[in-house]
Write a protein that holds these residues in place. Structure first.
Motif, PDB file in Angstrom:
ATOM      1  N   GLY A 153     116.248  69.706   6.377  1.00 50.72           N
ATOM      2  CA  GLY A 153     114.930  69.303   6.401  1.00 50.72           C
ATOM      3  C   GLY A 153     113.967  69.587   5.397  1.00 50.72           C
ATOM      4  N   LEU A 154     112.981  68.650   5.445  1.00 51.04           N
ATOM      5  CA  LEU A 154     111.805  69.117   5.359  1.00 51.04           C
ATOM      6  C   LEU A 154     110.976  70.035   4.857  1.00 51.04           C
ATOM      7  N   LEU A 155     110.925  70.380   6.145  1.00 52.05           N
ATOM      8  CA  LEU A 155     110.843  72.106   6.843  1.00 52.05           C
ATOM      9  C   LEU A 155     111.760  72.631   7.093  1.00 52.05           C
ATOM     10  N   PRO A 156     111.307  74.000   8.105  1.00 56.30           N
ATOM     11  CA  PRO A 156     112.503  75.515   8.438  1.00 56.30           C
ATOM     12  C   PRO A 156     112.818  75.045   9.299  1.00 56.30           C
ATOM     13  N   GLU A 157     112.629  75.932  10.526  1.00 52.07           N
ATOM     14  CA  GLU A 157     112.436  76.140  11.982  1.00 52.07           C
ATOM     15  C   GLU A 157     112.199  77.588  11.667  1.00 52.07           C
ATOM     16  N   GLY A 158     110.512  77.726  12.431  1.00 51.83           N
ATOM     17  CA  GLY A 158     110.429  78.336  11.754  1.00 51.83           C
ATOM     18  C   GLY A 158     110.041  79.805  13.414  1.00 51.83           C
ATOM     19  N   LEU A 159     111.259  81.602  12.439  1.00 46.99           N
ATOM     20  CA  LEU A 159     111.283  82.366  13.475  1.00 46.99           C
ATOM     21  C   LEU A 159     111.099  83.382  14.603  1.00 46.99           C
ATOM     22  N   LEU A 160     109.224  82.372  13.712  1.00 50.09           N
ATOM     23  CA  LEU A 160     108.318  84.042  14.615  1.00 50.09           C
ATOM     24  C   LEU A 160     107.451  83.361  15.473  1.00 50.09           C
ATOM     25  N   LYS A 161     107.571  82.325  15.809  1.00 49.52           N
ATOM     26  CA  LYS A 161     106.653  81.062  16.995  1.00 49.52           C
ATOM     27  C   LYS A 161     106.293  81.977  18.075  1.00 49.52           C
ATOM     28  N   GLY A 162     105.031  81.710  17.860  1.00 48.82           N
ATOM     29  CA  GLY A 162     104.653  82.700  19.226  1.00 48.82           C
ATOM     30  C   GLY A 162     103.093  84.074  19.320  1.00 48.82           C
ATOM     31  N   LYS A 163     103.667  83.903  17.460  1.00 44.73           N
ATOM     32  CA  LYS A 163     103.408  85.359  17.211  1.00 44.73           C
ATOM     33  C   LYS A 163     101.817  84.465  16.784  1.00 44.73           C
ATOM     34  N   SER A 164     101.476  85.031  16.658  1.00 44.65           N
ATOM     35  CA  SER A 164      99.981  85.376  15.783  1.00 44.65           C
ATOM     36  C   SER A 164      98.954  85.880  14.644  1.00 44.65           C
ATOM     37  N   VAL A 165      97.944  85.584  13.883  1.00 51.59           N
ATOM     38  CA  VAL A 165      97.904  86.099  12.420  1.00 51.59           C
ATOM     39  C   VAL A 165      96.275  86.523  12.483  1.00 51.59           C
ATOM     40  N   VAL A 166      95.837  87.880  12.046  1.00 50.37           N
ATOM     41  CA  VAL A 166      94.940  87.768  11.682  1.00 50.37           C
ATOM     42  C   VAL A 166      94.137  88.260  10.096  1.00 50.37           C
ATOM     43  N   CYS A 167      93.845  87.620   9.198  1.00 47.61           N
ATOM     44  CA  CYS A 167      93.994  88.056   7.901  1.00 47.61           C
ATOM     45  C   CYS A 167      92.687  88.993   8.243  1.00 47.61           C
ATOM     46  N   ILE A 168      91.824  90.137   7.805  1.00 45.51           N
ATOM     47  CA  ILE A 168      90.765  90.307   7.250  1.00 45.51           C
ATOM     48  C   ILE A 168      90.887  90.974   5.555  1.00 45.51           C
ATOM     49  N   SER A 169      89.517  90.044   4.981  1.00 41.68           N
ATOM     50  CA  SER A 169      89.745  90.558   3.312  1.00 41.68           C
ATOM     51  C   SER A 169      88.822  90.689   3.343  1.00 41.68           C
ATOM     52  N   SER A 170      88.548  91.322   1.865  1.00 38.65           N
ATOM     53  CA  SER A 170      87.749  91.985   1.303  1.00 38.65           C
ATOM     54  C   SER A 170      87.492  91.664  -0.327  1.00 38.65           C
ATOM     55  N   MET A 171      86.145  91.494  -0.914  1.00 31.07           N
ATOM     56  CA  MET A 171      85.700  90.341  -1.898  1.00 31.07           C
ATOM     57  C   MET A 171      84.717  91.015  -3.319  1.00 31.07           C
ATOM     58  N   MET A 172      84.229  91.479  -4.452  1.00 30.46           N
ATOM     59  CA  MET A 172      83.930  91.420  -4.988  1.00 30.46           C
ATOM     60  C   MET A 172      82.438  90.539  -5.164  1.00 30.46           C
ATOM     61  N   GLY A 173      83.636  89.028  -5.190  1.00 33.50           N
ATOM     62  CA  GLY A 173      82.751  87.411  -5.528  1.00 33.50           C
ATOM     63  C   GLY A 173      81.675  87.219  -3.979  1.00 33.50           C
ATOM     64  N   PRO A 174      80.972  86.244  -4.347  1.00 29.76           N
ATOM     65  CA  PRO A 174      80.311  85.672  -3.427  1.00 29.76           C
ATOM     66  C   PRO A 174      81.828  84.910  -2.855  1.00 29.76           C
ATOM     67  N   THR A 175      80.959  84.753  -1.266  1.00 30.23           N
ATOM     68  CA  THR A 175      81.384  84.390  -0.222  1.00 30.23           C
ATOM     69  C   THR A 175      82.720  83.044   0.195  1.00 30.23           C
ATOM     70  N   HIS A 176      81.569  81.958  -0.867  1.00 30.68           N
ATOM     71  CA  HIS A 176      82.291  81.154  -0.730  1.00 30.68           C
ATOM     72  C   HIS A 176      83.095  80.906  -2.423  1.00 30.68           C
ATOM     73  N   TYR A 177      83.245  81.198  -2.914  1.00 30.92           N
ATOM     74  CA  TYR A 177      83.596  81.402  -4.280  1.00 30.92           C
ATOM     75  C   TYR A 177      85.438  80.836  -4.006  1.00 30.92           C
ATOM     76  N   PRO A 178      86.221  81.438  -3.029  1.00 27.74           N
ATOM     77  CA  PRO A 178      87.382  80.535  -2.757  1.00 27.74           C
ATOM     78  C   PRO A 178      87.584  79.441  -2.808  1.00 27.74           C
ATOM     79  N   LEU A 179      86.451  79.303  -1.981  1.00 28.89           N
ATOM     80  CA  LEU A 179      86.838  77.773  -1.002  1.00 28.89           C
ATOM     81  C   LEU A 179      85.889  76.787  -2.665  1.00 28.89           C
TER      82      LEU A 179
END
Length: 195
Positions: free
Chosen positions: A114-140
């Motif tokens: 179909g359009l989307l697959p079945e995710g096999l890593l269900k139930g796990k959660s994620v935290v992303c900690i990233s840093s950058m040279m530019g201003p905090t809202h630059y990516p947004l």
């Protein structure tokens, strides 16, 4: 709760490494976190290059014996924590090479036709900690939130991980970038996180 921390920066004197140290310190003080593993991709010598040929086919990547250790780590973990810099508006190529290989079909997702697959890593959660040279809202404002959309929608939600938390720290090469305050925020988060 079992935490797998994937650290991606070639320098252990970097600010990214200081964030890693705060994740570890806070986690060790948190009774809800029973076990912690750290995977330092550069120190590990992880090979981010995809190789497909007559002997190594993409459809068999989910059972590649060279990647078994890393698959076992992901299977073991309840929460995946990624610590990395943002370079050119996205995570380092080393981390993306890890994701390319680890989030393989028939391990991280299954195509249902179909359009989307079945995710096999269900139930796990994620935290992303990233840093950058530019201003905090630059990516947004200048990149239409490309980093978060890539990581949350195109990667984690695709494989079934719906709960994704971001810490995106900007101005990190500025002497007035409030480094201590941001490091303390990460330490406190992992010291108190319950799930």
């Amino acid at each position: 709760m079992k935490l797998l921390v994937i650290y991606t920066h070639p320098n252990h004197k970097s600010l990214s490494y200081s964030f890693l140290e705060k994740v570890i310190k806070g986690s060790k003080e948190n009774p809800a976190i029973e076990e912690l593993q750290v995977l330092d991709l550069y120190e590990e010598g992880f090979n981010p290059l995809l190789v497909f040929n007559e002997e190594k086919r993409r459809r068999d990547m989910h059972r590649d014996p060279a990647l078994e250790k890393y698959r076992n780590q992901i299977t073991w973990a309840d929460k995946l924590v990624f610590v990395y810099p943002i370079w050119w508006g996205r995570p380092p190529a080393m981390l993306m090479g890890y994701i390319d290989q680890m989030f393989a079909a028939n391990f991280a997702y299954r195509d249902k036709g179909g359009l989307l697959p079945e995710g096999l890593l269900k139930g796990k959660s994620v935290v992303c900690i990233s840093s950058m040279m530019g201003p905090t809202h630059y990516p947004l404002f200048f990149l239409n939130n490309a980093h978060k959309i890539l990581m949350k929608r195109a990667v984690f939600q695709y494989v079934g991980m719906k709960k994704v938390k971001f810490f995106e720290f900007g101005n990190m090469e500025n002497p007035n970038g409030k480094h201590a305050e941001k490091l303390e925020k990460i330490y406190r988060y992992f010291q108190r996180i319950a799930s």
